[in-house]
Design a protein around this motif. Structure first.
Motif, short mmCIF file in Angstrom:
data_model
loop_
_atom_site.label_atom_id
_atom_site.label_comp_id
_atom_site.label_asym_id
_atom_site.label_seq_id
_atom_site.Cartn_x
_atom_site.Cartn_y
_atom_site.Cartn_z
N GLY A 7 0.82 -1.20 0.00
CA GLY A 7 0.00 0.00 0.00
C GLY A 7 0.86 1.26 0.00
O GLY A 7 1.81 1.37 0.78
N VAL A 8 0.52 2.21 -0.88
CA VAL A 8 1.33 3.41 -1.06
C VAL A 8 0.47 4.66 -0.94
O VAL A 8 -0.65 4.72 -1.47
CB VAL A 8 2.04 3.39 -2.44
CG1 VAL A 8 2.77 4.71 -2.70
CG2 VAL A 8 3.01 2.23 -2.53
N GLY A 9 1.01 5.66 -0.25
CA GLY A 9 0.43 6.99 -0.23
C GLY A 9 1.38 7.95 -0.91
O GLY A 9 2.61 7.80 -0.80
N LYS A 34 -3.10 3.79 -2.44
CA LYS A 34 -4.28 3.95 -1.59
C LYS A 34 -4.80 5.38 -1.57
O LYS A 34 -6.02 5.59 -1.44
CB LYS A 34 -3.95 3.50 -0.16
CG LYS A 34 -3.58 2.04 -0.02
CD LYS A 34 -4.77 1.14 -0.31
CE LYS A 34 -4.43 -0.31 -0.04
NZ LYS A 34 -5.59 -1.21 -0.32
N ILE A 62 -3.66 9.81 5.84
CA ILE A 62 -2.71 8.85 5.26
C ILE A 62 -1.90 8.16 6.36
O ILE A 62 -1.72 6.94 6.34
CB ILE A 62 -1.78 9.56 4.26
CG1 ILE A 62 -2.59 9.98 3.02
CG2 ILE A 62 -0.62 8.65 3.84
CD1 ILE A 62 -1.80 10.72 1.96
N ASN A 65 -3.80 5.42 8.11
CA ASN A 65 -4.31 4.32 7.29
C ASN A 65 -3.41 3.09 7.43
O ASN A 65 -2.28 3.08 6.95
CB ASN A 65 -4.39 4.77 5.82
CG ASN A 65 -5.10 3.77 4.93
OD1 ASN A 65 -5.13 2.56 5.22
ND2 ASN A 65 -5.66 4.24 3.84
N ASN A 67 -3.51 0.38 5.96
CA ASN A 67 -3.28 -0.31 4.70
C ASN A 67 -2.17 0.35 3.86
O ASN A 67 -1.85 -0.13 2.78
CB ASN A 67 -4.57 -0.36 3.88
CG ASN A 67 -5.62 -1.26 4.52
OD1 ASN A 67 -5.30 -2.36 4.98
ND2 ASN A 67 -6.85 -0.79 4.57
N ILE A 68 -1.62 1.44 4.37
CA ILE A 68 -0.53 2.12 3.68
C ILE A 68 0.79 1.74 4.35
O ILE A 68 1.00 1.98 5.53
CB ILE A 68 -0.73 3.66 3.69
CG1 ILE A 68 -1.93 4.01 2.81
CG2 ILE A 68 0.53 4.37 3.21
CD1 ILE A 68 -2.24 5.50 2.75
N VAL A 71 5.13 5.73 1.99
CA VAL A 71 4.69 6.98 1.36
C VAL A 71 5.79 7.50 0.45
O VAL A 71 6.99 7.27 0.70
CB VAL A 71 4.31 8.06 2.40
CG1 VAL A 71 3.08 7.65 3.18
CG2 VAL A 71 5.48 8.35 3.33
N LYS A 92 5.45 4.34 8.74
CA LYS A 92 5.42 4.30 7.27
C LYS A 92 6.85 4.43 6.73
O LYS A 92 7.58 5.35 7.11
CB LYS A 92 4.57 5.45 6.70
CG LYS A 92 3.20 5.61 7.32
CD LYS A 92 2.31 4.40 7.13
CE LYS A 92 0.91 4.66 7.68
NZ LYS A 92 0.09 3.43 7.77
#
Length: 341
Positions: A7-9, A34, A62, A65, A67-68, A71, A92
């Motif tokens: 998962g990426v922001g 995401k 973000i 989240n 699911n991330i 980033v 992250k």
């Protein structure tokens, strides 16, 4: 095969975001974008529509989240510190556009924050991920070329005044400097990766009459490397209409020239070999005139690294080397002296 996608922001939708977006869409077999965020709501939604991404309404959305996993920060360097604190505290992993920050001291702070919070920090210095760069790196590691005796680095790029008319561009407050930290950093990082670190520099850095800007648009320097090699550097955004950057290594068994994605080797036995293919590098008035393949390889490498904890991506600590070189070049110019790194 990954058990689930990474998962990426994405933070930032400015000029440098396009190659990231194209690369992320190509990597949709392992990556799930995401959310994207930028402070400008209209730009955020327009960018999301262009690349079929979801948006977030805040940085906190973000970071919260689960699911991330990672980033990508595509913001000016003066907008990084608080983002790094927020995302690293949330666990992250962070892939960030160059430079790390505006000064080496600020860059070191960011590196330490990520290390203390036990998250990976990668820097987007994508020239290492060109096919020709990897080929040359392998030749050096295999000692196929023998010792490196001398180095020539030439970065004759062009930016017209409109580029520097954007608020903050080329200033120390936003960018941390001019041609060295904003453009030449890519080639200088690749040079260090190939040759090893520089030991001493003597430089001149100036702003030519082509540009009205706070920082330098021209640098020339002599270099002495820790391995005993000597070298020269010219970096500029005042070379109209802009030409490909190049690195020449004159070695014990032959000389190599890395230019515009191509590698040419002139062996001392008169054999000549060429690898790679010519491509844009961003040296002309259009700074984004280059393929996104290098970004794609870099993002994939970083994304997979957070699952294996082993990778060749350019870490924050590794990227400090080019920051230290840039500092030395500027210091040498200001003081008119040889500076040891």
């Amino acid at each position: 095969m990954l058990s689930k996608k990474i998962g990426v922001g994405v933070i930032g939708t400015g000029m440098a975001a396009k190659p990231h977006a194209l690369a992320l869409n190509d990597l949709n077999n392992i990556i799930d974008v995401k959310a994207i965020y930028s402070r400008n709501k209209d730009k955020r939604h327009s960018f999301a529509k262009d690349y079929n991404f979801e948006t977030a309404n805040s940085i906190q959305e973000i970071s919260a989240n689960n699911n991330i996993d990672m980033v990508i920060l595509i913001t000016p360097p003066n907008q990084r510190l608080e983002l790094i604190k927020e995302f690293s505290k949330a666990g992250k992993h962070i892939l960030m556009e160059k430079p790390i920050e505006r000064s080496t001291k600020q860059a070191e702070e960011i590196v330490k924050i990520c290390e203390n919070n036990k998250v990976q920090l990668g820097i987007v210095l994508q020239h290492r991920f060109r096919e020709s760069s990897i080929k040359l790196k392998n030749l050096i590691q295999e000692n196929a070329l023998g010792l490196i005796y001398s180095v020539q680095v030439n970065i004759p790029w062009w930016r017209d005044q409109s580029y520097y008319d954007e608020p903050g561009r080329g200033t120390y407050e936003r960018d941390g400097g001019g041609v060295l930290i904003s453009q030449a950093i890519h080639t200088l990082d690749l040079m260090i990766n190939l040759t090893g670190q520089v030991d001493e520099v003597q430089a001149i850095a100036k702003t030519t009459s082509f540009h009205k800007m706070e920082s330098e648009d021209f640098v020339a320097a002599g270099l002495k490397f820790k391995n005993g090699a000597v070298g020269s550097l010219m970096a500029s955004t005042s070379s109209y209409p802009g030409y490909p950057e190049s690195i020449v290594l004159n070695c014990e068994k032959g000389s190599v020239k890395l230019e515009s994605g191509t590698l040419k080797i002139n062996w001392h036995n008169n054999k000549v070999e060429e690898f790679g293919e010519t491509s844009g590098t961003g040296g002309s008035a259009d700074p984004m005139a280059f393929p996104y393949d290098w970004h794609k390889n870099l993002i994939k490498d970083f994304a997979l690294s957070i699952t294996s904890n082993q990778s060749g991506f350019v870490s924050g600590r590794e990227a400090l080397k080019v920051h230290q070189l840039i500092d030395a070049l500027i210091s040498s110019s200001k003081n008119g002296k040889i500076v040891k790194i």
